[in-house]
Scaffold this active site. Structure first.
Site, short mmCIF file in Angstrom:
data_model
loop_
_atom_site.label_atom_id
_atom_site.label_comp_id
_atom_site.label_asym_id
_atom_site.label_seq_id
_atom_site.Cartn_x
_atom_site.Cartn_y
_atom_site.Cartn_z
N HIS A 1 0.86 -1.18 0.00
CA HIS A 1 0.00 0.00 0.00
C HIS A 1 0.89 1.23 0.00
CE1 HIS A 1 -3.14 -2.69 2.32
NE2 HIS A 1 -2.85 -3.15 1.11
C1 LIG Z 1 0.10 -9.26 -1.59
C2 LIG Z 1 -0.79 -8.09 -1.85
C3 LIG Z 1 -2.03 -8.02 -1.23
C4 LIG Z 1 -2.88 -6.94 -1.45
N1 LIG Z 1 -4.09 -6.95 -0.86
C5 LIG Z 1 -4.92 -5.90 -1.04
C6 LIG Z 1 -6.21 -5.89 -0.46
O1 LIG Z 1 -6.63 -6.86 0.16
N2 LIG Z 1 -7.00 -4.80 -0.60
C7 LIG Z 1 -6.58 -3.71 -1.30
O2 LIG Z 1 -7.30 -2.73 -1.34
N3 LIG Z 1 -5.36 -3.72 -1.92
C8 LIG Z 1 -4.53 -4.78 -1.81
N4 LIG Z 1 -3.32 -4.79 -2.44
C9 LIG Z 1 -2.96 -3.64 -3.30
C10 LIG Z 1 -3.55 -3.75 -4.70
O3 LIG Z 1 -3.05 -4.87 -5.36
C11 LIG Z 1 -3.21 -2.49 -5.48
O4 LIG Z 1 -3.72 -1.37 -4.78
C12 LIG Z 1 -3.81 -2.45 -6.88
O5 LIG Z 1 -3.45 -3.56 -7.64
C13 LIG Z 1 -3.36 -1.17 -7.55
O6 LIG Z 1 -3.89 -1.07 -8.85
P1 LIG Z 1 -3.08 -0.27 -9.96
O7 LIG Z 1 -3.87 -0.29 -11.18
O8 LIG Z 1 -2.68 1.05 -9.39
O9 LIG Z 1 -1.71 -1.10 -10.11
P2 LIG Z 1 -1.52 -2.63 -10.57
O10 LIG Z 1 -2.77 -3.38 -10.42
O11 LIG Z 1 -0.32 -3.15 -9.89
O12 LIG Z 1 -1.20 -2.51 -12.12
C14 LIG Z 1 -0.10 -1.79 -12.60
C15 LIG Z 1 0.41 -2.44 -13.89
O13 LIG Z 1 1.27 -1.53 -14.56
C16 LIG Z 1 2.36 -2.24 -15.11
N5 LIG Z 1 3.46 -1.31 -15.32
C17 LIG Z 1 4.23 -0.70 -14.38
N6 LIG Z 1 5.12 0.12 -14.96
C18 LIG Z 1 4.91 0.03 -16.30
C19 LIG Z 1 5.51 0.67 -17.43
N7 LIG Z 1 6.50 1.55 -17.29
N8 LIG Z 1 5.06 0.35 -18.67
C20 LIG Z 1 4.05 -0.56 -18.83
N9 LIG Z 1 3.44 -1.17 -17.80
C21 LIG Z 1 3.86 -0.87 -16.54
C22 LIG Z 1 2.64 -3.31 -14.08
O14 LIG Z 1 3.37 -4.38 -14.65
C23 LIG Z 1 1.23 -3.69 -13.64
O15 LIG Z 1 0.71 -4.73 -14.42
C24 LIG Z 1 -2.48 -5.88 -2.29
C25 LIG Z 1 -1.24 -5.96 -2.94
C26 LIG Z 1 -0.41 -7.05 -2.73
C27 LIG Z 1 0.87 -7.13 -3.46
#
Ligand SMILES: Cc1cc2nc3c(=O)[nH]c(=O)nc-3n(C[C@H](O)[C@H](O)[C@H](O)COP(=O)(O)OP(=O)(O)OC[C@H]3O[C@@H](n4cnc5c(N)ncnc54)[C@H](O)[C@@H]3O)c2cc1C
Ligand code: SF4
Lengths: 259, 588
Positions: free
Chosen positions: B514
């Site tokens: 987080h």
């Molecule tokens: C073990 C674990 C447990 C969790 N449990 C919870 C929970 O229970 N509840 C909760 O609210 N949150 C939880 N989270 C957090 C949650 O996973 C994230 O908040 C959420 O996935 C964020 O979404 P996002 O779209 O911002 O990023 P992500 O879903 O991580 O997606 C980002 C994507 O961008 C890609 N990327 C990065 N840089 C680049 C680039 N330069 N070019 C192209 N692609 C790129 C990455 O490869 C990734 O696929 C948890 C996280 C983990 C690791």
């Protein structure tokens, strides 16, 4: 031959690609992205991603012989892991469960090669909260550490190897490593080694038997972990009752193989 | 020379939770959308099938689904007087890589912020005086709970969230969270049943006059078909949830709720093995022309687009802003600048609870299976005289009992040897942890910037994290952990071990993924990077999603709120921005 958009690389092409890139001297490009192909971007429209024959199932540890460890290291590790997890009627010792084989296969493979470590320089000692700052892969880290530990043991124990000193003395030495009080020559502290070592021993003892440790799921049986189950719906509200059955691994149970 | 690709309406940088949300919304609005994802496509049958998913070593300890620090890491230090050094191994947080991002291996704990969390600074100052926020750099959000509620609801319906409402349109509901803001609709599916450990917590908390309720879960209590026609199955409590993919299609993830639908759209393309290196702009810097990306063979491309959306994970969004030179980087010495400012985390504490006479079978679990109280979160309790603000939810939670990690022993037992082996064996089925999920408030010295020494594989400066826990948060952690320990004692435990978070922050031990702040949203360009529609103040055709938008982190998991904000952004783009391309949606 140019392939249309949406074309997916199969395993044969993938190998061809790797070979081509390898010979072009651009091996680095191969690994720019985790677990990836070294090829052009794949494009998906109106199709779900699918790769024939590329199910990402795990590779099991090979049988037979030592792949990385030398005899001295096997001697040290066998003695040390059995002080960390000794034999008793509760369950097998670490070496009986195959932990030394596990360590050998891990050090010979991706983990040992630092496939998930950042090892580029510059290197500098950091604070504890900054974590691992060594330039060594885990395989190198073990080799240097064990050599340095055996030197230190030899000095204090009249030339004996770790495996040849009495068990209570071995325990005392391991405690000194745990606290970092055992002073080693070279860049690695005994505490840093012990931290990685204890973690890896627990991994070997409790991971799925396909990796070479936890022989016949005996460590799981000892603690009562059912293993690679996927459905506990029946027992969710069976409060305070044991869940019956023997543990099962990814490859099944020993009884399934031995009839 | 980078090869120029055909132009699209919208290019998404990253295809995890927020990328998938924008893709679905904007494709349905008729825009052409291209998602660039740095790593590969991943699917349930190929990558985490029930035949090989239950593998603690590979997924958890060998980081099989996580970002690999060999290719993407950052440098870290606790404070500006130290030299930042590379994170050479993942530990404290585990970002994802590949399609689905961290949304594959998350737990599925789906939370909304409290109404007061949206106006944190003004609320606390009004109630406890200006000195209550002294030493912190808190900021109000530029929008209210009420404005975001329809989008929270949208995310719940996409996920099929299992739970019990505590407040339906202002009417309190028995068995739910009495402190939550009004919901426009009940949870789409009923709450998960409680296993024994959470049940004991629930009973103890209720007997103390607290208000336990089932943790809202993206692990579904029953089969569910979402509004896009995506079908999710019933959770089987396999316990390989947090840090694993779900082989059952029971955990809400981009793959189970959105991506198969998006991939049927002719106006959508997913391009994998495509890592974005930089956002490109017109010479005056006011307009994004597109992005430069690199494929896995090392070839570079320029991808033109009318709209650029940074949907990478928070750390990568901040990094891309900094390496692209967009916005003024924050400088803690002067307090000037906004990009990288207010980096916050989550202040996690716990209480280990051991029983001599109760068999908990803790391997039966799901990522969000817990009974939880919100009595000590946010400003749900009186902070007068406590010397801190903020709080934590306290959850009697059993998500899993991974044996490599979770053979726990009471205090006084060594970490190895015969005594450890016997105690570990005795207590493995008889212990659990109560989670104390605390807020993380911003302070001037915690920030993200570019590292002066270390370069990444593409030759760009690495992201540098400077972070330690503010005193305020450590006091909060102590107070809330003491409350959790009281509950533990009332559960009939034989040993209770409170573990209030202590400094310094340590990047080696898992706490949470987080990471928040750094591209925060706000009311003016002077104190924020984007406006309330997640639109860049400096470059109006650039939008930024994710937890980077938070000026500080309340005591909740971030994804419920960042997903709702992504739906709100999509709504603003399709209803307003497309009619006035290039125009700011809020006048500075
Ligand atoms: C073990 C674990 C447990 C969790 N449990 C919870 C929970 O229970 N509840 C909760 O609210 N949150 C939880 N989270 C957090 C949650 O996973 C994230 O908040 C959420 O996935 C964020 O979404 P996002 O779209 O911002 O990023 P992500 O879903 O991580 O997606 C980002 C994507 O961008 C890609 N990327 C990065 N840089 C680049 C680039 N330069 N070019 C192209 N692609 C790129 C990455 O490869 C990734 O696929 C948890 C996280 C983990 C690791
Ligand atoms: S606990 Fe439930 S939701 Fe989580 S991975 Fe297992 S079956 Fe899926």
């Amino acid at each position: 031959m140019a392939k249309g958009p949406g074309h997916k690389v199969n395993r044969r092409e993938l190998l061809a690609l790797s070979a081509a890139i390898g010979t072009a001297g651009a091996a680095e490009a191969l690994s720019r992205h985790d677990g990836l192909l070294g090829g052009p971007s794949r494009r998906y429209t109106n199709t779900l991603p699918w790769e024939d024959g590329l199910t990402d199932a795990p590779d099991a540890a090979d049988a037979g012989g030592w792949h990385y460890l030398n005899d001295g290291e096997v001697g040290f590790l066998t003695a040390a892991v059995d002080r960390l997890i000794p034999p008793d009627p509760t369950g097998p010792s670490a070496s009986e469960a195959g932990v030394v084989v596990f360590l050998d296969r891990q050090l010979a493979g991706d983990y040992g090669n630092g496939a998930h470590f950042f090892l580029e320089g510059p290197w500098q000692e950091g604070t504890e909260s900054q974590g691992y700052q060594s330039r060594f892969t885990p395989a190198q880290f073990y080799r240097h550490s064990i050599t340095a530990i055996e030197q230190a043991v030899g000095r204090s124990e009249k030339g004996k190897a770790f495996k040849d000193v009495p068990a209570d003395k071995q325990d005392a030495l391991l405690k000194q490593m745990e606290s970092g009080d055992l002073k080693l020559e070279g860049p690695i502290t005994s505490k840093a080694f012990f931290t990685m070592f204890l973690q890896n021993v627990l991994e070997g003892y409790f991971s799925d038997p396909i990796y070479g440790g936890n022989k016949d799921g005996a460590a799981w049986k000892m603690i009562g972990f059912p293993g690679a189950h996927y459905d506990y719906s029946e027992w969710v509200t069976a409060y305070n009752k044991p869940v019956p059955g023997e543990p099962v691994g990814l490859r099944g149970r020993p009884a399934w193989e031995r009839g | 020379m980078a090869k120029t690709m055909p132009k699209v309406d919208v290019v998404l940088v990253g295809f995890g939770w927020t990328g998938a949300i924008l893709a679905q919304q904007l494709c349905d609005a008729g825009l052409t959308v291209l998602a660039l994802e740095r790593a590969s496509a991943r699917t349930t049958p190929l990558n985490w099938a029930t035949t090989f998913d239950q593998d603690e070593l590979r997924y958890m300890w060998r980081h099989h689904l996580f970002q690999n620090v060999k290719y993407s890491t950052l440098t870290f230090r606790n404070n500006v007087s130290q030299k930042a050094l590379p994170m050479r191994r993942l530990g404290s947080f585990l970002p994802g890589t590949g399609v689905g991002g961290a949304g594959i291996h998350w737990n599925g704990q789906i939370w909304r912020w409290l109404e007061t969390d949206f106006k944190l600074k003004s609320h606390n100052e009004a109630h406890y005086g200006k000195q209550s926020t002294a030493g912190l750099t808190l900021q109000d959000m530029p929008l209210s709970y009420k404005e975001l509620e329809p989008f929270y609801d949208m995310f719940d319906r996409i996920c099929g969230t299992s739970g019990q409402a505590g407040n339906l349109k202002g009417a309190k509901q028995a068995g739910g969270n009495p402190f939550e803001g009004p919901r426009s609709a009940p949870y789409p599916t009923p709450p998960l049943p409680m296993t024994y450990g959470p049940k004991l917590f629930e009973q103890a908390a209720a007997s103390m006059g607290l208000h336990p309720f089932p943790h809202p879960a993206g692990n579904l209590s029953q089969a569910y078909t979402n509004p896009l026609g995506m079908q999710l199955g019933k959770c089987t409590f396999c316990g390989f949830c947090e840090k694993f993919g779900c082989g059952n299609y029971s955990k809400a993830s981009p793959q189970t709720t959105l991506i198969p639908y998006i991939l049927t759209k002719p106006n959508f393309e997913l391009r994998t093995e495509a890592e974005v290196l930089k956002i490109e702009r017109t010479p005056d810097g006011r307009h994004a022309t597109g992005v430069t990306y690199i494929d896995a063979a090392g070839a570079e491309y320029f991808q033109p687009a009318e709209i650029v959306a940074l949907t990478a994970y928070q750390l990568h969004n901040v990094h891309l802003m900094l390496v692209s030179g967009i916005g003024q980087p924050y400088d803690p010495a002067t307090g000037k600048g906004v990009v990288g400012k207010n980096y916050c985390y989550q202040t996690m504490s716990s209480v280990d609870v051991f029983f001599d006479d109760k068999l908990l079978n803790p391997f039966i679990g799901a990522g969000a299976l817990a009974s939880v109280i919100d009595d000590y979160n946010g400003d749900n309790f009186d902070h007068s005289g406590l010397g801190f603000i903020g709080g934590a939810y306290i959850a009697g939670m059993i998500t899993v009992a991974r044996p490599i990690e979770m053979v726990r022993v009471p205090d006084g037992v060594p970490k190895w040897g015969l005594e450890w082996k016997r105690a570990g064996t005795k207590y493995y089925l008889r212990n659990m942890a109560i989670s104390v999920h605390g807020s993380s408030y911003s302070q001037a010295g915690n920030y993200l910037s570019l590292d002066p020494t270390y370069k990444d594989q593409f030759g760009r400066p690495m992201l540098r994290m400077t972070f330690d826990f503010p005193d305020n948060d450590l006091k909060m952690a102590k107070y809330c952990t003491d409350r959790a320990a009281e509950i533990a004692k009332n559960m009939g435990a034989s040993h209770v071990r409170p573990k209030a978070r202590q400094g310094p922050y340590d990047i080696t031990h898992y706490q949470t993924t987080h990471n928040v702040g750094g591209t925060m949203m706000g009311a003016s360009p002077a104190d924020s990077v984007v406006n309330k529609y997640s639109q860049s103040w400096d470059v109006p055709n650039l939008f930024v999603t994710g937890a980077g938008l938070y000026p500080q982190n309340p005591g909740y998991n971030p994804t419920g709120t960042l997903a709702a904000l992504a739906f709100l952004t999509a709504d603003a783009i399709k209803t307003r921005y497309v009619k006035a391309l290039g125009a700011p949606l809020v006048t500075a």
